[in-house]
Design an enzyme around this catalytic site. Sequence first.
Site, PDB file in Angstrom:
ATOM      1  N   LEU A 153       0.732  -1.278  -0.096  1.00  6.44           N
ATOM      2  CA  LEU A 153      -0.089  -0.154  -0.052  1.00  6.44           C
ATOM      3  C   LEU A 153       0.964   1.366  -0.010  1.00  6.44           C
ATOM      4  O   LEU A 153       0.791   2.044  -1.058  1.00  6.44           O
ATOM      5  CB  LEU A 153      -0.783  -0.174   1.210  1.00  6.44           C
ATOM      6  CG  LEU A 153      -1.721   1.120   1.449  1.00  6.44           C
ATOM      7  CD1 LEU A 153      -2.845   1.411   0.248  1.00  6.44           C
ATOM      8  CD2 LEU A 153      -2.362   1.086   2.751  1.00  6.44           C
ATOM      9  N   GLU A 205       6.074  -3.789  -5.054  1.00  2.31           N
ATOM     10  CA  GLU A 205       6.465  -3.397  -3.757  1.00  2.31           C
ATOM     11  C   GLU A 205       7.564  -2.158  -3.860  1.00  2.31           C
ATOM     12  O   GLU A 205       7.982  -2.293  -5.027  1.00  2.31           O
ATOM     13  CB  GLU A 205       7.441  -4.530  -3.219  1.00  2.31           C
ATOM     14  CG  GLU A 205       6.838  -5.104  -2.117  1.00  2.31           C
ATOM     15  CD  GLU A 205       6.743  -4.224  -0.694  1.00  2.31           C
ATOM     16  OE1 GLU A 205       7.300  -3.222  -0.597  1.00  2.31           O
ATOM     17  OE2 GLU A 205       5.947  -4.835   0.011  1.00  2.31           O
TER      18      GLU A 205
HETATM   19 MG    MG Z   1       5.637   0.240   0.765  1.00  3.00          MG
END
Ligand code: MG
Length: 219
Positions: free
Chosen positions: A13, A172
């Site tokens: 996120l 990521e």
């Molecule tokens: Mg991150």
Amino acid sequence: MIKNFIEACIFDLDGVVVDTAKYHFIAWKALAEELGFEFTHEDNERLKGVSRMASLEILLEIGGLQFPEREKLAMAEKKNTLYVSYIEKMTPQEILPGVPEFLQELKNNRIKIALGSASKNAPMILDRIQLTEMFDAVVDGNSITEAKPNPEVFLKGAERLGVLPENCVVFEDAIAGVEAARNAGMRCIGIGDPETLGFADLVIPGFDGFTLEKLKTPL
Ligand code: MG
Ligand code: BG6
């Protein structure tokens, strides 16, 4: 395994879907100032992908300070209260460029979508940016016991989606996160700088203009 077969995508996120690092920075810096030392943007880089308590340990190490566990918990709580006061006000405008389009393309192609985040605030952020319903599964800091680079967060995501790890691709921005994906036996796309994330299968600067076709070619 079919090389280009992708059944699910798992997204970190912070730093991938939204830029919350700036809010974490403000909140950690406030704590450092209260404790009487400087906390820089460079220091903040070390906290990416790192859990709340582990981040506090790094911060205290920078300040050369030590505290008993009870006080550390209170400090983390205080930092989080300030951090939450910022993320509470987030809007869909803060979703990073190209993310909604890419998620929609995955949906159109029946590729499952999960969140794999270390943050305990992930559900609130998804709610504020109105993206909750795009995710078929959400695994966050509330449902894991091991921090990245441990693969737990991504393996749980795959399990909840009912997909084998080798058929998942992780997105990521943190070194520990790319390592976690590797440890889970998943392919990984690094978001950011190739010099830092060069060991990912592919590194892209962001999702602007990124498509499923571009994803499939290099994997
Ligand atoms: Mg991150
Ligand atoms: C990660 C961030 O996603 O979540 C870290 O990259 C953060 O910087 C961690 O410390 C934990 O977040 P939270 O919201 O649970 O304090």
